[in-house]
Design a protein around this motif. Structure first.
Motif, PDB file in Angstrom:
ATOM      1  N   UNK A  47       0.844  -1.196   0.000  1.00 54.74           N
ATOM      2  CA  UNK A  47       0.000   0.000   0.000  1.00 54.74           C
ATOM      3  C   UNK A  47       0.877   1.243   0.000  1.00 54.74           C
ATOM      4  N   UNK A  48       0.494   2.244  -0.783  1.00 59.10           N
ATOM      5  CA  UNK A  48       1.294   3.479  -0.755  1.00 59.10           C
ATOM      6  C   UNK A  48       1.242   4.100   0.638  1.00 59.10           C
ATOM      7  N   UNK A  49       2.398   4.550   1.133  1.00 56.40           N
ATOM      8  CA  UNK A  49       2.411   5.143   2.469  1.00 56.40           C
ATOM      9  C   UNK A  49       2.131   6.638   2.374  1.00 56.40           C
ATOM     10  N   UNK A  50       1.982   7.114   1.123  1.00 62.53           N
ATOM     11  CA  UNK A  50       1.647   8.522   0.936  1.00 62.53           C
ATOM     12  C   UNK A  50       0.652   8.661  -0.198  1.00 62.53           C
ATOM     13  N   UNK A  51      -0.403   9.423   0.031  1.00 61.22           N
ATOM     14  CA  UNK A  51      -1.387   9.707  -1.012  1.00 61.22           C
ATOM     15  C   UNK A  51      -1.644  11.203  -0.986  1.00 61.22           C
ATOM     16  N   UNK A  52      -1.517  11.838  -2.131  1.00 60.65           N
ATOM     17  CA  UNK A  52      -1.689  13.299  -2.217  1.00 60.65           C
ATOM     18  C   UNK A  52      -0.849  14.033  -1.171  1.00 60.65           C
ATOM     19  N   UNK A  53       0.377  13.569  -0.974  1.00 60.11           N
ATOM     20  CA  UNK A  53       1.286  14.263  -0.055  1.00 60.11           C
ATOM     21  C   UNK A  53       0.988  14.043   1.422  1.00 60.11           C
ATOM     22  N   UNK A  54       0.053  13.163   1.716  1.00 60.10           N
ATOM     23  CA  UNK A  54      -0.299  12.906   3.118  1.00 60.10           C
ATOM     24  C   UNK A  54       0.146  11.505   3.518  1.00 60.10           C
ATOM     25  N   UNK A  55       0.712  11.379   4.716  1.00 62.11           N
ATOM     26  CA  UNK A  55       1.167  10.086   5.229  1.00 62.11           C
ATOM     27  C   UNK A  55      -0.050   9.212   5.576  1.00 62.11           C
ATOM     28  N   UNK A  56      -0.060   7.991   5.048  1.00 64.17           N
ATOM     29  CA  UNK A  56      -1.138   7.051   5.354  1.00 64.17           C
ATOM     30  C   UNK A  56      -0.531   5.844   6.072  1.00 64.17           C
ATOM     31  N   UNK A  57      -1.095   5.511   7.218  1.00 63.70           N
ATOM     32  CA  UNK A  57      -0.548   4.408   8.016  1.00 63.70           C
ATOM     33  C   UNK A  57      -1.353   3.130   7.826  1.00 63.70           C
ATOM     34  N   UNK A  58      -0.746   2.003   8.203  1.00 60.36           N
ATOM     35  CA  UNK A  58      -1.507   0.775   8.345  1.00 60.36           C
ATOM     36  C   UNK A  58      -1.951   0.735   9.800  1.00 60.36           C
ATOM     37  N   UNK A  59      -3.059   0.052  10.059  1.00 61.09           N
ATOM     38  CA  UNK A  59      -3.607   0.022  11.416  1.00 61.09           C
ATOM     39  C   UNK A  59      -2.577  -0.350  12.481  1.00 61.09           C
ATOM     40  N   UNK A  60      -1.721  -1.335  12.150  1.00 62.89           N
ATOM     41  CA  UNK A  60      -0.775  -1.810  13.159  1.00 62.89           C
ATOM     42  C   UNK A  60       0.298  -0.769  13.509  1.00 62.89           C
ATOM     43  N   UNK A  61       0.393   0.276  12.691  1.00 62.27           N
ATOM     44  CA  UNK A  61       1.392   1.312  12.966  1.00 62.27           C
ATOM     45  C   UNK A  61       0.849   2.419  13.870  1.00 62.27           C
ATOM     46  N   UNK A  62      -0.420   2.318  14.254  1.00 63.87           N
ATOM     47  CA  UNK A  62      -1.013   3.381  15.072  1.00 63.87           C
ATOM     48  C   UNK A  62      -1.088   2.947  16.534  1.00 63.87           C
ATOM     49  N   UNK A  63      -1.128   3.924  17.444  1.00 65.65           N
ATOM     50  CA  UNK A  63      -1.243   3.606  18.876  1.00 65.65           C
ATOM     51  C   UNK A  63      -2.690   3.374  19.267  1.00 65.65           C
ATOM     52  N   UNK A  64      -3.577   4.094  18.602  1.00 66.96           N
ATOM     53  CA  UNK A  64      -4.994   4.015  18.945  1.00 66.96           C
ATOM     54  C   UNK A  64      -5.767   3.736  17.669  1.00 66.96           C
ATOM     55  N   UNK A  65      -6.531   2.643  17.658  1.00 68.68           N
ATOM     56  CA  UNK A  65      -7.259   2.276  16.443  1.00 68.68           C
ATOM     57  C   UNK A  65      -8.415   3.228  16.153  1.00 68.68           C
ATOM     58  N   UNK A  66      -8.785   3.292  14.891  1.00 73.00           N
ATOM     59  CA  UNK A  66      -9.970   4.061  14.502  1.00 73.00           C
ATOM     60  C   UNK A  66     -11.192   3.372  15.085  1.00 73.00           C
ATOM     61  N   UNK A  67     -12.260   4.130  15.208  1.00 74.45           N
ATOM     62  CA  UNK A  67     -13.517   3.578  15.714  1.00 74.45           C
ATOM     63  C   UNK A  67     -14.613   3.898  14.717  1.00 74.45           C
ATOM     64  N   UNK A  68     -15.265   2.864  14.201  1.00 72.24           N
ATOM     65  CA  UNK A  68     -16.386   3.099  13.287  1.00 72.24           C
ATOM     66  C   UNK A  68     -17.605   3.476  14.118  1.00 72.24           C
ATOM     67  N   UNK A  69     -18.176   4.630  13.836  1.00 77.44           N
ATOM     68  CA  UNK A  69     -19.357   5.089  14.568  1.00 77.44           C
ATOM     69  C   UNK A  69     -20.628   4.727  13.812  1.00 77.44           C
ATOM     70  N   UNK A  70     -20.538   4.811  12.482  1.00 71.33           N
ATOM     71  CA  UNK A  70     -21.712   4.500  11.672  1.00 71.33           C
ATOM     72  C   UNK A  70     -21.256   3.952  10.333  1.00 71.33           C
ATOM     73  N   UNK A  71     -21.768   2.767   9.962  1.00 69.54           N
ATOM     74  CA  UNK A  71     -21.428   2.175   8.666  1.00 69.54           C
ATOM     75  C   UNK A  71     -22.740   1.756   8.007  1.00 69.54           C
ATOM     76  N   UNK A  72     -23.310   2.623   7.176  1.00 68.32           N
ATOM     77  CA  UNK A  72     -24.599   2.308   6.544  1.00 68.32           C
ATOM     78  C   UNK A  72     -24.494   1.092   5.630  1.00 68.32           C
ATOM     79  N   UNK A  73     -25.600   0.391   5.478  1.00 69.68           N
ATOM     80  CA  UNK A  73     -25.638  -0.753   4.569  1.00 69.68           C
ATOM     81  C   UNK A  73     -26.192  -0.339   3.215  1.00 69.68           C
ATOM     82  N   UNK A  74     -25.607  -0.875   2.146  1.00 68.68           N
ATOM     83  CA  UNK A  74     -26.104  -0.534   0.814  1.00 68.68           C
ATOM     84  C   UNK A  74     -27.431  -1.225   0.524  1.00 68.68           C
ATOM     85  N   UNK A  75     -28.221  -0.594  -0.310  1.00 71.28           N
ATOM     86  CA  UNK A  75     -29.465  -1.243  -0.733  1.00 71.28           C
ATOM     87  C   UNK A  75     -29.211  -1.948  -2.066  1.00 71.28           C
TER      88      UNK A  75
END
Length: 107
Positions: free
Chosen positions: A4-32
């Motif tokens: 995976x590119x570690x940079x997109x549009x000049x911004x650093x993008x991490x893999x989950x394991x590289x972060x100290x605190x994981x993201x939290x999904x608050x809402x994930x709508x289902x497709x119809x």
């Protein structure tokens, strides 16, 4: 599997394991279903790779595995509406790569 590119549009993008605190999904709508999908009884899984960005937006959606009959587009449309708390590294919000799956099954 390509790295995976570690940079997109000049911004650093991490893999989950590289972060100290994981993201939290608050809402994930289902497709119809689409009318065509129903008519053809299309079922399966759409897999998307995307960035949950530090600014709480969903970016750079790529299709890893799609389905016909407009179902991939439906999945992309709802993926754009995911609400989440960004991952953190060293106390600061960061952008991370995630894969999300949407299951389409006719009941």
């Amino acid at each position: 599997q390509a790295e995976l590119p570690s940079e997109v549009d000049g911004e650093q993008i991490y893999k989950s394991k590289e972060t100290n605190e994981h993201f939290q999904i608050l809402k994930k709508p289902n497709p119809s279903y689409t009318r065509e999908g129903r008519r053809h009884l299309t079922k399966g899984i759409v897999v998307l790779r995307l960035i949950l960005a530090a600014d709480e937006t969903v970016k750079h959606i790529e299709v890893i595995k799609g389905l016909p009959d407009g179902l991939t587009d439906k999945a992309i449309a709802v993926a754009e509406q995911i609400k989440f708390k960004p991952a953190k590294k060293d106390g600061k919000p960061v952008s991370v790569w995630v894969e999300v799956e949407y299951h389409f099954d006719i009941y």
